[in-house]
Design an enzyme around this catalytic site. Structure first.
Site, mmCIF file in Angstrom:
data_model
loop_
_atom_site.group_PDB
_atom_site.id
_atom_site.type_symbol
_atom_site.label_atom_id
_atom_site.label_comp_id
_atom_site.label_asym_id
_atom_site.label_seq_id
_atom_site.Cartn_x
_atom_site.Cartn_y
_atom_site.Cartn_z
ATOM 1 N N CYS B 52 98.750 55.441 39.398
ATOM 2 C CA CYS B 52 97.604 56.329 39.155
ATOM 3 C C CYS B 52 97.444 56.634 37.660
ATOM 4 O O CYS B 52 96.398 57.065 37.217
ATOM 5 C CB CYS B 52 97.720 57.603 39.981
ATOM 6 S SG CYS B 52 99.283 58.415 39.791
ATOM 7 N N ASN B 53 98.501 56.408 36.891
ATOM 8 C CA ASN B 53 98.415 56.728 35.467
ATOM 9 C C ASN B 53 98.290 55.524 34.547
ATOM 10 O O ASN B 53 98.102 55.693 33.344
ATOM 11 C CB ASN B 53 99.649 57.534 35.033
ATOM 12 C CG ASN B 53 99.547 58.968 35.478
ATOM 13 O OD1 ASN B 53 98.443 59.505 35.559
ATOM 14 N ND2 ASN B 53 100.659 59.584 35.784
ATOM 15 N N ARG B 54 98.463 54.338 35.075
ATOM 16 C CA ARG B 54 98.366 53.157 34.191
ATOM 17 C C ARG B 54 97.968 51.897 34.946
ATOM 18 O O ARG B 54 98.233 51.759 36.144
ATOM 19 C CB ARG B 54 99.666 52.934 33.417
ATOM 20 C CG ARG B 54 100.882 52.568 34.257
ATOM 21 C CD ARG B 54 102.113 52.445 33.373
ATOM 22 N NE ARG B 54 102.492 53.741 32.836
ATOM 23 C CZ ARG B 54 102.467 54.064 31.554
ATOM 24 N NH1 ARG B 54 102.084 53.174 30.660
ATOM 25 N NH2 ARG B 54 102.813 55.268 31.153
ATOM 26 N N HIS B 93 106.911 48.661 24.304
ATOM 27 C CA HIS B 93 106.109 49.449 25.246
ATOM 28 C C HIS B 93 106.672 49.331 26.666
ATOM 29 O O HIS B 93 106.822 50.341 27.356
ATOM 30 C CB HIS B 93 104.654 48.992 25.189
ATOM 31 C CG HIS B 93 103.759 49.790 26.082
ATOM 32 N ND1 HIS B 93 103.518 51.141 25.885
ATOM 33 C CD2 HIS B 93 103.081 49.449 27.218
ATOM 34 C CE1 HIS B 93 102.728 51.588 26.851
ATOM 35 N NE2 HIS B 93 102.449 50.587 27.673
ATOM 36 N N GLN B 114 108.357 51.907 40.326
ATOM 37 C CA GLN B 114 107.046 51.244 40.319
ATOM 38 C C GLN B 114 107.081 49.959 39.486
ATOM 39 O O GLN B 114 106.493 48.946 39.862
ATOM 40 C CB GLN B 114 105.983 52.209 39.777
ATOM 41 C CG GLN B 114 105.660 53.324 40.769
ATOM 42 C CD GLN B 114 104.895 54.478 40.137
ATOM 43 O OE1 GLN B 114 104.972 54.709 38.924
ATOM 44 N NE2 GLN B 114 104.173 55.218 40.961
#
Lengths: 281, 416
Positions: B52-54, B93, B114
């Site tokens: 949901c964030n990336r 990253h 995840q």
């Protein structure tokens, strides 16, 4: 050989205490693993020291009993840790183990047992074995009680803290402490019964009115009350932890009585290192 | 040209939720999406982290410029927000994402799972191979180090998770525990989910409106009870969560003193999320009862957030150490072919000369022949020792000049 092993075990216990205490401040699984390994190495060296001096026919002599209690406490802690993973308790048990070994350094090697007549009877070894395991169990229960009280204070105080952060849970600490308390009560009961036999064989009396006997009986009575209260009224938590602390202090009083009443008393002569060393020559 | 590691995509830092939700991929649609990205020309291997964030694609590509093609394939909504990272920056990253240093809540535990899952799905779809596997071994090791060697993941940071975590500190595992929810609002619903996730077996919902209690009980798979049963339920529960809108406390010290005895001193954790409070604060003074209200929970959450911030530097250092170790290994591997070719050539010359010399020197005994062979080997080793060291050091420092010079100077054959 035995002397070197005793020194090695003390060194390993001290290093383990250092690891566990550092872990309280700086989280690192390596510190816990190192602490656990060092305690194990210390215990092996400790047991090795006893094995290396088989001609020590009276391991209950003076300071050597404290050495046995220290080894029992470490063994019990390692067993508990194997089952429940409570490294935070190691930060209490390891320093207490070292503290238990200090009297072993101070007591004169020639301090004699009370009942030489029974040296070869099964009663005296049983008495000593029960005293060693019972005292070791109570020492670990004492460490867990301190842990509980500290953790509970932080949880009630809502301030958080390093101790609370490292605690598994108060319930687990309470349960482990309870199991050890029951065992130490059973073992101390055996100590008192066998001690009475020893006393009767030596003097014809079942009890001797001295500080050692008095404190041992008080400790036993307190543990009996505690077990009763837990089973009947469900006592647990803070009040049982405090009673364990008092019980352990009474037991310490009994050992202080033992030392004060030993024929040669307590020596602070630095040359009298550990009785086992003397015995081993 | 050597293949490049790139990262293409966006996260909560670059794009609002409205954009992120357009990119979101369901588990069923993931293989097809992976194959579509894999079909872009020049893409060797890849995996996609879609949460949901990336929405970030990590790939081994023929050359860095392919990142721009992959951005185009993300869709119009994503293009203005998407970033392309290349080489060390892309690797760094990925290391930071897996270690939860790039998460919205730094240190949250889900992201590592995840990332692992995303990689596993790419392997299943056969779009990820040995090169990504080598990278992931280091990435997962680094994330594990961060979690175990720092306190970055310790301590919950939301009110409901703090409550559950503290209850665990008092009671141990909540698996099989009985939770009592007094009040049936949104707070109770959130907490119920958190308690269920922690393993609570039985959820009992009590509310002034029985209909609402039953509704929430149905939603969370619990049972509804009447408010009049509260004293009896307090004797039974392990965790109680209060969020009822009442003007006077529902639970008093006097009442709880009786409950403590009836419970035979079993610990009870009370969470009071209501204002005005449902539980008298002095209840906390009773044995084996722990009362936390909103302010207490918020204070613990803030403390945990501060603790995590304090650990950030340490965690970043671990990530950088692991990243540099991986880059060093890779560069050393790159140096190996030049060194190997140089040594092979030198050895071939030495062997040929040795054979010629030995054929001319007739009548040598075994010991003498062995000495001549050892001398030839020693000359090769001593002559090549310094160039080998220099080459390894130079290539590990990401310079290729010396390797190229060595290849030209010694006329080394091309790599097969």
């Amino acid at each position: 050989m035995a002397a070197a092993l005793v020194h090695l075990s003390l060194l390993a216990y001290s290093a383990a205490a250092g690891c566990y205490l550092t872990w309280l401040v700086r989280v690192s699984p390596r510190l816990v693993a190192a602490g656990r390994a060092l305690l194990f190495v210390g215990l092996l060296a400790h047991v090795g020291a006893f094995a290396a001096a088989p001609h020590v026919d009276a391991p209950w002599r003076g300071g050597q009993l404290f050495s046995l209690i220290a080894a029992a406490a470490v063994a019990l802690y390692l067993l508990i840790d194997l089952r429940s993973r409570v490294p935070v308790a190691g930060a209490f048990v390891a320093p207490l183990t070292i503290a238990a070994m200090v009297p072993a350094h101070l007591v004169h090697a020639e301090a004699q047992a009370n009942a030489p007549v029974l040296t070869h009877s099964v009663i005296l070894p049983l008495h000593v074995l029960a005293a060693t395991l019972g005292s070791g169990a109570l020492l670990v229960a004492f460490a867990l009680a301190l842990l509980y009280l500290g953790g509970e204070k932080q949880l009630k105080g809502k301030q958080g803290g390093r101790l609370l952060a490292r605690l598994p849970s108060l319930t687990l600490v309470d349960q482990l402490g309870w199991q050890l308390t029951v065992w130490s009560f059973i073992l101390l009961s055996i100590v008192i019964v066998t001690g009475s036999f020893v006393m009767h064989s030596e003097s014809g009396n079942l009890l001797r009115p001295d500080a050692k006997e008095l404190f041992a009986l008080l400790a036993w009575a307190l543990l009996a009350g505690l077990v009763q209260a837990r089973l009947v009224a469900g006592w647990r938590g803070r009040r049982t932890a405090m009673l364990v602390v008092v019980g352990f202090l009474l037991l310490v009083g009994s050992y202080v009585g033992l030392l004060a009443g030993s024929p040669l008393g307590v020596s602070v002569d630095a040359r009298n290192i550990v009785s086992i060393e003397r015995a081993a020559g | 040209m050597a293949p490049a590691f790139i990262c293409v995509g966006l996260s909560h830092k670059q794009a609002p939720i409205a954009v992120r939700e357009q990119l979101s991929v369901t588990a069923e649609a993931l293989p097809e999406r992976l194959r579509a990205f894999s079909a872009v020309s020049g893409v060797h291997e890849l995996f996609l982290v879609s949460t949901c964030n990336r929405f970030e694609l990590f790939a081994i590509v023929e050359r860095g410029e392919i990142g721009a093609d992959l951005v185009q394939s993300l869709g119009a909504a994503a293009i203005p927000h998407a970033l392309v990272r290349q080489g060390d920056e892309a690797l760094r990253h990925l290391f930071r994402v897996a270690a939860s240093l790039d998460s919205m809540v730094v240190g949250e535990a889900q992201i590592l799972g995840q990332v692992k899952d995303a990689w596993a799905r790419a392997q299943e779809t056969q779009v990820s191979g040995a090169q990504i596997e080598r990278v992931m071994a280091r990435v997962l090791g680094s994330a594990k180090r961060v979690r175990t060697e720092t306190a970055i993941a310790r301590g919950a940071v939301s009110i409901s998770s703090v409550a559950v975590e503290l209850a665990g500190k008092a009671l141990g595992q909540l698996r099989g525990a009985t939770a009592l929810l007094v009040g049936a609002g949104e707070m109770a619903q959130l907490a119920a989910r958190e308690l269920q996730a922690a393993g609570a077996k039985e959820l009992i919902v009590v509310n002034r409106s029985p209909a609402r209690a039953e509704e929430l009980a149905r939603e969370v798979g619990g049972v509804a009870a009447s408010l009049t049963e509260l004293p009896a339920l307090l004797e039974k529960a392990d965790v109680c969560l209060f969020s009822a809108a009442v003007q006077t406390p529902l639970v008093t010290r006097e009442q709880m003193a009786r409950v403590v005895k009836a419970r035979r001193y079993r610990p009870l954790f009370l969470v009071d999320l209501s204002l005005p409070r449902n539980v008298e604060s002095s209840v906390n003074e009773l044995e084996n009862l722990y009362v936390y209200d909103l302010d207490d929970l918020e204070a613990v959450a803030a403390q945990n957030r501060e603790l995590r911030e304090g650990e950030l530097e340490k965690a970043e250092k671990i990530v950088e150490e692991e990243l540099q170790a991986m880059l060093r290994d890779r560069r050393e591997r790159n140096a190996a072919p030049v060194v190997a070719r140089l040594r092979a050539q030198a050895q071939a010359i030495a062997d040929a000369e040795l054979a010629r010399t030995l054929s001319q020197l007739q009548g040598l005994n075994e010991k003498q022949e062995k000495s001549v062979r050892a001398m030839a080997q020693a000359i090769v080793n001593k002559l090549l020792h310094s160039p080998t060291q220099q080459l390894r050091a130079e290539v590990a420092g990401d310079k290729q000049d010396l390797a190229r010079a060595a290849a030209a100077l010694f006329e080394l054959p091309e790599e097969p």
